[in-house]
Design a protein around this motif. Structure first.
Motif, PDB file in Angstrom:
ATOM      1  N   THR A 194       0.827  -1.204   0.000  1.00  0.00           N
ATOM      2  CA  THR A 194       0.000   0.000   0.000  1.00  0.00           C
ATOM      3  C   THR A 194       0.867   1.262   0.000  1.00  0.00           C
ATOM      4  O   THR A 194       0.609   2.217  -0.753  1.00  0.00           O
ATOM      5  N   TRP A 196       3.916   1.513  -1.054  1.00  0.00           N
ATOM      6  CA  TRP A 196       4.788   1.544  -2.234  1.00  0.00           C
ATOM      7  C   TRP A 196       4.225   2.463  -3.320  1.00  0.00           C
ATOM      8  O   TRP A 196       4.973   3.153  -4.009  1.00  0.00           O
ATOM      9  N   LYS A 197       2.908   2.489  -3.459  1.00  0.00           N
ATOM     10  CA  LYS A 197       2.296   3.325  -4.493  1.00  0.00           C
ATOM     11  C   LYS A 197       2.598   4.805  -4.290  1.00  0.00           C
ATOM     12  O   LYS A 197       2.676   5.557  -5.253  1.00  0.00           O
ATOM     13  N   GLY A 198       2.781   5.203  -3.047  1.00  0.00           N
ATOM     14  CA  GLY A 198       3.073   6.605  -2.780  1.00  0.00           C
ATOM     15  C   GLY A 198       4.547   6.927  -2.667  1.00  0.00           C
ATOM     16  O   GLY A 198       4.913   8.100  -2.534  1.00  0.00           O
ATOM     17  N   GLU A 200       7.068   5.066  -4.729  1.00  0.00           N
ATOM     18  CA  GLU A 200       7.871   4.592  -5.862  1.00  0.00           C
ATOM     19  C   GLU A 200       8.357   5.719  -6.767  1.00  0.00           C
ATOM     20  O   GLU A 200       9.447   5.628  -7.339  1.00  0.00           O
ATOM     21  N   GLU A 215      10.996  -3.293  -6.763  1.00  0.00           N
ATOM     22  CA  GLU A 215       9.802  -3.879  -7.389  1.00  0.00           C
ATOM     23  C   GLU A 215       9.953  -5.389  -7.508  1.00  0.00           C
ATOM     24  O   GLU A 215       9.020  -6.145  -7.252  1.00  0.00           O
ATOM     25  N   GLU A 308       6.740  -0.236 -17.956  1.00  0.00           N
ATOM     26  CA  GLU A 308       5.457  -0.019 -17.282  1.00  0.00           C
ATOM     27  C   GLU A 308       4.887   1.370 -17.536  1.00  0.00           C
ATOM     28  O   GLU A 308       3.658   1.544 -17.586  1.00  0.00           O
ATOM     29  N   GLN A 312       1.161   2.098 -18.803  1.00  0.00           N
ATOM     30  CA  GLN A 312       0.260   2.905 -17.975  1.00  0.00           C
ATOM     31  C   GLN A 312      -0.356   4.034 -18.790  1.00  0.00           C
ATOM     32  O   GLN A 312      -1.544   4.346 -18.640  1.00  0.00           O
ATOM     33  N   THR A 320      -2.564  -1.901 -14.293  1.00  0.00           N
ATOM     34  CA  THR A 320      -2.934  -2.359 -12.953  1.00  0.00           C
ATOM     35  C   THR A 320      -3.107  -3.871 -12.913  1.00  0.00           C
ATOM     36  O   THR A 320      -2.648  -4.546 -11.980  1.00  0.00           O
ATOM     37  N   GLU A 323       0.291  -5.753 -13.180  1.00  0.00           N
ATOM     38  CA  GLU A 323       1.041  -5.627 -11.931  1.00  0.00           C
ATOM     39  C   GLU A 323       0.670  -6.744 -10.953  1.00  0.00           C
ATOM     40  O   GLU A 323       1.524  -7.248 -10.221  1.00  0.00           O
ATOM     41  N   ASN A 324      -0.606  -7.124 -10.944  1.00  0.00           N
ATOM     42  CA  ASN A 324      -1.068  -8.201 -10.055  1.00  0.00           C
ATOM     43  C   ASN A 324      -0.896  -9.580 -10.687  1.00  0.00           C
ATOM     44  O   ASN A 324      -0.538 -10.542 -10.022  1.00  0.00           O
TER      45      ASN A 324
END
Length: 627
Positions: A194, A196-198, A200, A215, A308, A312, A320, A323-324
């Motif tokens: 969670t 990491w998104k803010g 990276e 990553e 990426e 994106q 998205t 990524e999963n």
């Protein structure tokens, strides 16, 4: 240094204000076009605060700029002297070491060294074109070195602070793993994902190698924990690597070469390479070779940060999901026993998401034919009108002058197309290709907008006849055959120039075969129409032709605009603020970024307004004429 300056002043006294002015103009143009950016005035991030350090950095660009100006003037001997001066300055400046990110600065320094060697080699070969290109590359590399040196401390602070925010949860997760408390370990790991998104973005900006490795480690921890049964030892090892990397990076103790290069370690450098890797993985899973498939998926995870951003921009939903999915597929492959059915399903979904994004053809033969049909038919109408008015005048010589002018315009159009193609082919080599494609496409958009407005203003027969009468009637009244030659030549040259610009803007996004098929079909149709209109005086519905052509040209304007801005985003010339809720429509050139959506919306409003306004004026003109 002073001796060099004295020697240059004595040998080249004419290099005074004129050369400085040219150099300032060159730097201004390069800064304005984004080729180079001016370095910061401050010297923050330098290992030493002495003024001499900043002066060493500031002294690097002027001799390169001077050499570039001289190479453009064909003065290679003088350019060689400037490069020799730069070599001496560089030998001293390249030994400077910043307080942080020495490896990043060393990388840019290596690029400068390579560019300098190529410039010296090009100058020694007396090749002006090669020298100009090599010197331009040297100027860009030098500017990047200065920026990397001066911004090292500022950027690394942001990146290190971001890494520090991840460390507490990483340590908690590792501690829980070592004590066998996997529920707590997973909770702490989810907090890392969670956060990491803010975090990276600043890490990526500061140190791409660290970003790629983080990553990779985060994904591999997830894969180990998702495996059935859970791979506890591997998860602990990966988390330990993650903690060590975060600790070293945030403390500024990361050693040079400690982080591997993503492209070198994976062998993948583009989206197409990544798609081929996925297809290979799919075959390996279907063949039961899960060991090789697991290795391939790890390579995919390592290489993913390289592409990426492009994914994106093109499709936030695909970005998205992948990524999963890349971790999900790996988890199925490394399970015991491997779940090959699920792994194949996930990898196939990933392939289906990436395939549309790697397609190189955005335009078809129909689009290529449309351009030539529109411009060619317009040229035929102009030429037929000129010949008709000449015939009415009874002057047979006038027709010959009109045909001569049209032929001259056609030859000049062909020459212009060749020059533009060769120029852009040279300019678009290497990493600047997409940037050139973007700028060329935007030029085509501007031209098409002006042409579309002009065409729609002629979309009724009365306006068209009035236009032709003004152009030709005046020339015939004066008895000026040269005027007829010029009117015909300029009319054909204008259409030819527009056609060349349109095709050059389209060329990067269409297969050669599709373009040739479209142009060939359009040419055959135009020959038939030309014979019918000029030889047999067949009348066309001028209003409906121009109105239809206007709508088609507006479609191309809308699409060209989106595709061109997208190319600039992919080349990193223009930023990208991705909004998943914005529409993604490939055949309209629509991408989910504000940078593409807002300009397309404004152009659409302009085109609708222009159509309505012109139609209203046309209706008023018809009503007045009937009264």
């Amino acid at each position: 240094m002073s001796r060099i300056a004295d020697r240059k002043t004595q040998k080249r006294p004419y290099k005074g204000r004129l050369m400085r002015s040219l150099l300032m103009l060159l730097v201004f143009l390069m800064v304005g076009s984004g080729v180079i950016r001016m370095p910061h005035a401050s010297a923050e991030g330098l290992q030493n605060n002495e003024p001499s350090v900043q002066k060493q950095l500031d002294s690097l660009l002027p001799p390169v700029g001077s050499a570039l100006v001289e190479a453009g003037q064909g003065k290679l001997a003088e350019a060689t002297e400037d490069v020799a001066e730069f070599r001496q300055l560089w030998d001293a400046a390249s030994t400077l070491v910043p307080e942080q990110n020495a490896d990043q600065v060393a990388t840019t320094a290596s690029v400068v060294g390579d560019a300098l060697s190529k410039a010296e080699q090009a100058l020694s070969g007396n090749d002006s074109d090669a020298a100009k290109k090599a010197l331009a590359d040297l100027a860009r590399a030098t500017n990047q070195y200065i920026e990397a040196f001066q911004g090292a401390e500022e950027s690394s602070d942001a990146g290190r602070k971001a890494a520090e925010r991840l460390l507490p949860d990483a340590r908690k997760s590792l501690s829980a793993m070592e004590q066998g408390e996997w529920t707590q370990a997973e909770l702490a790991y989810k907090r890392i994902v969670t956060a990491w998104k803010g975090t990276e973005a600043p890490i990526r900006q500061d140190h791409f190698g660290v970003y790629s490795q983080l990553e990779k480690d985060i994904s591999l921890v997830r894969i180990s924990m998702q495996a059935e049964p859970r791979k506890e030892e591997q998860a602990t090892e990966r988390m330990q690597e993650l903690v060590t990397l975060l600790t070293d990076y945030s403390a500024g103790t990361l050693k040079e070469g400690e982080v591997e290069d993503a492209s070198a370690s994976s062998g993948v450098s583009s989206l197409s390479d990544l798609l081929k890797l996925l297809e290979q993985i799919e075959q390996q899973i279907q063949a039961g070779d899960t060991t090789s498939a697991a290795t391939g998926l790890e390579q995919f995870i390592v290489a993913w940060p390289l592409v990426e951003g492009q994914v994106q921009i093109s499709s936030p939903a695909s970005y998205t999901a992948i990524e999963n999915e890349m971790a999900e597929a790996s988890g199925y492959v490394v399970s015991n026993p491997p779940n090959t059915a699920k792994a194949t399903e996930v990898v196939t979904r990933m392939i289906n998401r990436l395939e549309p994004l790697t397609a190189t053809t955005s335009y078809t033969a129909w689009d290529a034919a449309l351009i030539l049909l529109r411009e060619g038919l317009e040229a035929i109408l102009v030429l037929s009108a000129l010949l008709a008015y000449a015939k009415k005048s009874g002057e047979t010589a006038a027709r010959r002058w009109i045909w001569a002018g049209a032929g001259s315009g056609l030859l000049l159009s062909a020459a212009l197309a060749v020059v533009l193609s060769l120029t852009l082919a040279v300019a678009s080599s290497g990493s600047t290709r997409e940037m050139i494609e973007g700028y060329t496409g935007l030029a085509a958009v501007v031209l098409m907008l002006t042409v579309g407005q002009w065409m729609h203003s002629k979309s009724n027969t009365r306006s068209w006849n009035s236009y032709v009468q003004r152009q030709v009637g005046g020339a015939l009244a004066r008895g000026s055959l040269w005027s007829l030659f010029a009117v015909a030549g300029l009319a054909i040259l204008r259409e030819g120039a527009e056609t060349a610009i349109f095709y050059i803007g389209m060329a990067p996004a269409i297969e050669t075969s599709q373009m040739l098929i479209g142009m060939g079909a359009a040419l055959l149709i135009l020959i038939v129409l030309a014979v019918a209109i000029i030889q047999f005086s067949v009348r066309l519905p001028v209003r409906w032709f121009f109105l239809t052509a206007t709508l088609l040209i507006y479609y191309l304007v809308f699409r060209f605009l989106g595709e061109s801005i997208h190319s600039l985003q992919v080349s990193a010339t223009l930023g990208a603020h991705v909004v998943p809720s914005l529409p993604t429509i490939g055949w309209l050139g629509m991408y989910p970024t504000w940078e593409t959506f807002i300009p397309q919306l404004l152009v659409l409003i302009f085109m609708i307004f222009n159509l309505i306004r012109t139609e209203v004026r046309s209706a008023k003109g018809v009503s007045k004429a009937s009264v």
